[in-house]
Write a protein that holds these residues in place. Structure first.
Motif, short mmCIF file in Angstrom:
data_model
loop_
_atom_site.label_atom_id
_atom_site.label_comp_id
_atom_site.label_asym_id
_atom_site.label_seq_id
_atom_site.Cartn_x
_atom_site.Cartn_y
_atom_site.Cartn_z
N ILE A 1 0.73 -1.35 -0.12
CA ILE A 1 -0.02 0.08 -0.02
C ILE A 1 0.71 1.33 -0.24
N LEU A 2 0.54 2.07 -0.91
CA LEU A 2 1.39 3.37 -1.07
C LEU A 2 0.92 4.40 -0.46
N THR A 3 1.66 5.44 0.04
CA THR A 3 1.34 6.63 0.80
C THR A 3 1.74 7.89 -0.08
N ASP A 4 1.14 9.26 0.04
CA ASP A 4 1.58 10.09 -0.67
C ASP A 4 3.23 10.39 -0.75
N THR A 5 3.58 9.97 0.27
CA THR A 5 5.21 10.39 0.26
C THR A 5 5.83 9.25 -0.47
N ASP A 6 5.31 8.14 -1.02
CA ASP A 6 6.16 6.91 -1.46
C ASP A 6 6.35 7.45 -3.04
N THR A 7 7.30 8.24 -3.26
CA THR A 7 7.66 8.56 -4.56
C THR A 7 8.58 7.40 -5.13
N VAL A 8 8.80 7.65 -6.25
CA VAL A 8 9.73 6.51 -7.00
C VAL A 8 11.31 6.78 -6.36
N GLU A 9 11.43 8.20 -6.21
CA GLU A 9 12.97 8.49 -5.61
C GLU A 9 13.00 8.12 -4.31
N VAL A 10 12.09 8.41 -3.81
CA VAL A 10 12.16 7.96 -2.04
C VAL A 10 12.05 6.28 -1.82
N LEU A 11 11.39 5.67 -2.58
CA LEU A 11 11.25 4.34 -2.24
C LEU A 11 12.48 3.59 -3.08
N LEU A 12 13.13 3.93 -4.29
CA LEU A 12 14.30 3.55 -4.61
C LEU A 12 15.41 3.80 -3.90
N ALA A 13 15.37 5.09 -2.94
CA ALA A 13 16.56 5.29 -1.97
C ALA A 13 16.51 4.29 -0.88
N GLU A 14 15.02 4.08 -0.42
CA GLU A 14 15.39 3.36 0.97
C GLU A 14 15.44 1.79 0.58
N TYR A 15 15.04 1.50 -0.72
CA TYR A 15 15.30 -0.18 -1.38
C TYR A 15 16.99 -0.17 -1.19
N ASP A 16 17.76 0.83 -1.80
CA ASP A 16 19.23 0.88 -1.87
C ASP A 16 19.81 0.72 -0.50
N ARG A 17 19.29 1.66 0.39
CA ARG A 17 19.69 1.58 1.81
C ARG A 17 19.56 0.27 2.42
N THR A 18 18.23 -0.32 2.33
CA THR A 18 17.95 -1.47 2.82
C THR A 18 18.88 -2.81 2.40
N CYS A 19 18.97 -2.66 0.98
CA CYS A 19 19.72 -3.73 0.33
C CYS A 19 21.29 -3.69 0.82
N SER A 20 21.85 -2.28 0.99
CA SER A 20 23.00 -2.11 1.51
C SER A 20 23.26 -2.84 2.80
N ARG A 21 22.37 -2.58 3.79
CA ARG A 21 22.40 -3.10 5.09
C ARG A 21 22.31 -4.53 4.91
N SER A 22 21.40 -5.07 4.10
CA SER A 22 21.44 -6.57 4.02
C SER A 22 22.94 -7.13 3.65
N ARG A 23 23.43 -6.51 2.78
CA ARG A 23 24.76 -7.16 2.17
C ARG A 23 25.62 -6.96 3.54
N THR A 24 25.61 -5.81 4.18
CA THR A 24 26.54 -5.75 5.49
C THR A 24 26.36 -6.73 6.58
N ILE A 25 25.10 -6.93 6.75
CA ILE A 25 24.61 -7.78 7.82
C ILE A 25 25.05 -9.38 7.17
N ALA A 26 24.73 -9.54 6.08
CA ALA A 26 25.12 -10.82 5.75
C ALA A 26 26.48 -11.15 5.62
N ALA A 27 27.35 -10.11 5.34
CA ALA A 27 28.76 -10.40 5.30
C ALA A 27 29.33 -11.02 6.48
N GLY A 28 28.57 -10.61 7.76
CA GLY A 28 29.11 -11.09 9.07
C GLY A 28 28.74 -12.73 9.55
N TYR A 29 28.06 -13.33 8.48
CA TYR A 29 27.65 -14.56 9.00
C TYR A 29 28.00 -15.50 7.71
N GLY A 30 28.32 -16.85 8.06
CA GLY A 30 28.74 -17.69 7.24
C GLY A 30 27.30 -18.39 6.62
#
Length: 158
Positions: free
Chosen positions: A81-110
């Protein structure tokens, strides 16, 4: 790195990053109004796919550090469900930050490290990678169809 002969972890990371990238390319440059427009009976929209996959990233990779008692990040249809603040730019930036954090977290595990998850007793990082490749690839395919319905663009990066 030669993906065809890389080790298991590198192959899993490369496939997941490829599908993450495909999703971003399918949505980038689409006007907000078109990205949020429903062209299917479901809640599936280009913007909704990005928002949903951001939640899915958190629900699986971030759980490695959030612990088993953390509530699931995905509340069913809420992640679409989208809100008024869910622009393409905002959503892609958050996705990029989230994926970056996912990579960092995963790097600490086997790959064989396990974590409890509300939906399953335990899952390994390997299982999380495979599941996320499946989930991201499936939704990248949805984005491919919705993008074609939106403006006719086709192809992996179209």
């Amino acid at each position: 790195m030669q993906a065809g002969t890389a080790g298991e972890r590198e192959v899993l990371e490369a496939f997941l990053d490829f599908y993450r990238d495909v999703l971003v390319h399918k949505v980038r440059g689409v006007p907000d109004q078109d990205a949020g427009r429903r062209l299917l009976p479901s809640l599936t929209t280009l913007a909704g796919l990005v928002k949903h996959l951001t939640v899915v990233e958190r629900d699986w990779f971030h759980r490695l550090t959030d612990g088993p008692g953390a509530p699931p990040a995905d509340d069913g249809d809420e992640s679409w469900i989208l809100t008024d603040t869910d622009t393409v730019e905002v959503l892609l930036a958050e996705y990029d930050r989230t994926c970056s954090r996912s990579r960092t977290i995963a790097a600490g595990y086997g790959l064989d490290d396990v974590v409890a998850h509300p939906n399953m007793p335990q899952v390994s990082l390997r299982w999380i990678y495979v599941h996320m490749i499946e989930e991201t690839a499936r939704h990248a395919g949805h984005a491919d169809i919705v993008r074609e319905l939106t403006d006719g663009a086709t192809g992996v990066y179209g």
